[in-house]
Enzyme design. Structure first.
Site, PDB file in Angstrom:
ATOM      1  N   THR A 179       0.857  -1.181   0.000  1.00 43.62           N
ATOM      2  CA  THR A 179       0.000   0.000   0.000  1.00 43.62           C
ATOM      3  C   THR A 179       0.890   1.228   0.000  1.00 43.62           C
ATOM      4  O   THR A 179       2.046   1.174   0.410  1.00 43.62           O
ATOM      5  CB  THR A 179      -0.902   0.021   1.239  1.00 43.62           C
ATOM      6  OG1 THR A 179      -0.077   0.071   2.416  1.00 43.62           O
ATOM      7  CG2 THR A 179      -1.797  -1.202   1.296  1.00 43.62           C
ATOM      8  N   LYS A 433     -16.358  16.534   9.551  1.00 38.47           N
ATOM      9  CA  LYS A 433     -17.392  16.612  10.581  1.00 38.47           C
ATOM     10  C   LYS A 433     -17.517  18.057  11.046  1.00 38.47           C
ATOM     11  O   LYS A 433     -16.592  18.621  11.637  1.00 38.47           O
ATOM     12  CB  LYS A 433     -17.065  15.703  11.762  1.00 38.47           C
ATOM     13  CG  LYS A 433     -18.284  15.424  12.622  1.00 38.47           C
ATOM     14  CD  LYS A 433     -18.088  14.208  13.502  1.00 38.47           C
ATOM     15  CE  LYS A 433     -19.411  13.734  14.085  1.00 38.47           C
ATOM     16  NZ  LYS A 433     -19.258  12.556  14.944  1.00 38.47           N
TER      17      LYS A 433
END
Length: 551
Positions: A179, A433
């Site tokens: 990754t 958020k």
């Protein structure tokens, strides 16, 4: 037949060389175009396997590659796994520190290096104990100054064009990819023969990304990135002609290859196709042979899908992960949607799509419950199946965090509509958020990129004293665009579709969106560069936003 009853890669090449011996493998190399047939390619893989044998490579050893998309790289794709070794593709765009870590962690025995990347790997290897005992072989027919070692053509020359391919178990490790490590060190993912076999068969299913014997397949997605989404294996299995675009192809290279080689299927991240679209606007390009453009890595803007539709080319949106070999879902239209209006179809095609045959998924909300398939609720996507890894290589702490009862926790926040189409709302770490409510940065980005004067756009959340986080948009205007008032136009565009508290507090112009080593937008880099430097407008998040929360 080679490969016996086990699920291995070898029968795919056996089939291509026997049924399609004259079908071509074409490559744009640094010294010009090269051509070979599948019959010749099979002989070359046998020569390479014999050469690796003589070099001391045994079953289970790792054979690294540090290469672009070329025919020689493709030869390693079948030679190493089919002899029982493990193909380890290394991303040359990673920092030297990560390259050293990966080579050491994987314990590579030998690494094949593209000549244009010789200085890069030589710089990473200089004085590094991680490279001790690793042989570097230049993928060329003549030496390069940066590497003191054998060259590929000398390495394989004179070896037998037949090889006694072993019977391998399905669980034999065949491949490895790391990754990109945007946070922390890269994590290794091992692919067994069975995983790559399963992934190839999923891809070849009608609801995957099938490739047939009359296709001409050009993977622009790098071969060092999750095996070019498995396309070299899938194309071989189908007997398709393959075209490898070589080192750092630009839009001119891609346009020429499409025209001259008759490419029917190609694949890459959206930035590749945005570049090709801009090139086509300024140049005469014949796209008449092109049937499909596969888009993955990040979302395909609706404007891109429309542009290719207007030229008779289908954009097929796909999603996947390194941990999944990598394809997970493809945005094919289900048969009962074929009579729907164009906009409804576009909405479906712009999503990440429906899960490919063979995989299962579930979506879990913050409370640990499965969400409804209503297109509104969202949660984290979990997947499992025969092409999905069950653990990381030598990373028990990551295994504990990212796997649960046989499921891979993807880190993607998604919704699922009643037709089963998955839509990525955000990465878990990128969702914004604000005032206790979630804002999808991905939705805002796609909406902004629909503006004709916007080339690229990304949205990040920056800390805000009152609202916890607020979105800020970073926009790359198209060449020649009038920047005066563009920010207002963007906000007006968003205001038509989203609540006011979703609207970015600022629109910043930048020359280029930072990219990760695999071509995705790097929000981490933007946060590091810009957090705290943008003046946020107090009160941009209106009182209609939910009350602040503590979580």
């Amino acid at each position: 037949m080679p490969g016996g009853h086990t699920q291995t890669l070898r029968p795919f090449l056996w089939r291509a060389s026997k049924l399609y011996p004259d079908t071509e493998v074409v490559s744009r190399n640094h010294d010009g175009m090269s051509r070979q047939t599948y019959a010749e390619y099979e002989e070359r893989t046998a020569q390479l396997a014999n050469a690796l044998d003589e070099h001391g490579i045994e079953q289970g050893d790792r054979v690294g590659t540090f290469c672009w998309n070329t025919d020689r790289h493709f030869e390693v794709y079948f030679a190493a796994p089919s002899m029982g070794a493990q193909l380890h593709t290394i991303n040359p765009l990673l920092p030297d520190e990560h390259i050293r870590y990966i080579v050491d962690d994987a314990n590579d025995e030998v690494i094949f290096v593209d000549p244009s990347l010789a200085e890069k790997i030589a710089g990473a290897a200089e004085g590094a104990e991680e490279f001790e005992g690793v042989d570097l072989i230049v993928m060329d027919d003549s030496p390069v100054e940066a590497i003191d070692g054998p060259v590929y053509e000398e390495f394989v020359a004179g070896h037998d064009t037949d090889y006694d391919w072993p019977e391998l178990p399905s669980e034999q490790p065949a491949g490895m990819c790391y990754t990109s490590g945007t946070t922390g060190k890269p994590k290794g993912v091992e692919y067994t023969q069975s995983m790559l076999w399963s992934h190839t068969m999923m891809s070849q299913s009608p609801q995957g990304i099938p490739m047939e014997d009359d296709d001409v397949v050009m993977p622009v997605v790098p071969m060092f990135h999750v095996n070019a989404w498995g396309m070299p294996f899938t194309a071989t299995a189908g007997g398709a002609k393959q075209v490898f675009p070589g080192p750092s192809p630009d839009a001119d290279d891609l346009a020429r290859l499409i025209e001259e080689e008759g490419v029917t299927i190609t694949a890459g991240v959206p930035t590749v196709w945005l570049g090709l679209m801009e090139y086509c606007e300024d140049n005469e390009v014949d796209l008449s042979t092109l049937d499909q453009v596969i888009v993955g890595g990040s979302a395909a803007p609706e404007s891109m899908i429309r542009w290719f539709d207007d030229r008779g080319v289908e954009v097929l949106h796909a999603w996947g992960m390194t941990e999944m070999s990598p394809i997970g879902s493809v945005a094919h239209l289900k048969s009962d949607l074929e009579d729907e209006d164009y906009q409804t179809q576009l909405d479906k095609r712009s999503k990440q799509g429906i899960m490919v045959p063979g995989l299962e998924f579930k979506v879990i909300d913050e409370d640990g419950n499965r969400i409804a398939w209503d297109g509104e609720e969202f949660g984290e996507l979990y997947v499992r199946g025969p092409s999905v890894t069950k653990e990381y290589f030598k990373r028990p702490e990551a295994n504990e965090e990212d796997f649960e009862d046989g499921w891979l926790k993807t880190g993607d926040v998604v919704s699922v509509d009643p037709d089963g189409y998955i839509k990525i709302v955000d990465r878990a770490k990128d969702v914004i958020k604000s005032g206790g409510e979630w804002i999808s940065s991905v939705e805002l980005e796609n909406a902004i990129m629909a503006h004709e004067d916007v080339s690229e756009a990304t949205v990040i959340g920056v800390p805000h004293e009152k609202w916890q986080e607020r979105p800020v948009a970073f926009v790359v205007p198209t060449e020649g665009a009038d920047r005066e008032g563009l920010d207002d136009e963007i906000l007006e565009l968003l205001d038509e579709e989203y609540p006011k508290w979703w609207l970015p507090d600022a629109v910043e112009y930048i020359e280029e969106v930072p990219k990760t080593a695999t071509g995705k937008f790097s929000k981490k880099d933007l946060r590091e560069q810009y957090t705290g430097s943008v003046e946020l407008h107090e009160g941009s998040a209106p009182e209609e936003a939910a009350p602040e929360s503590d979580d």
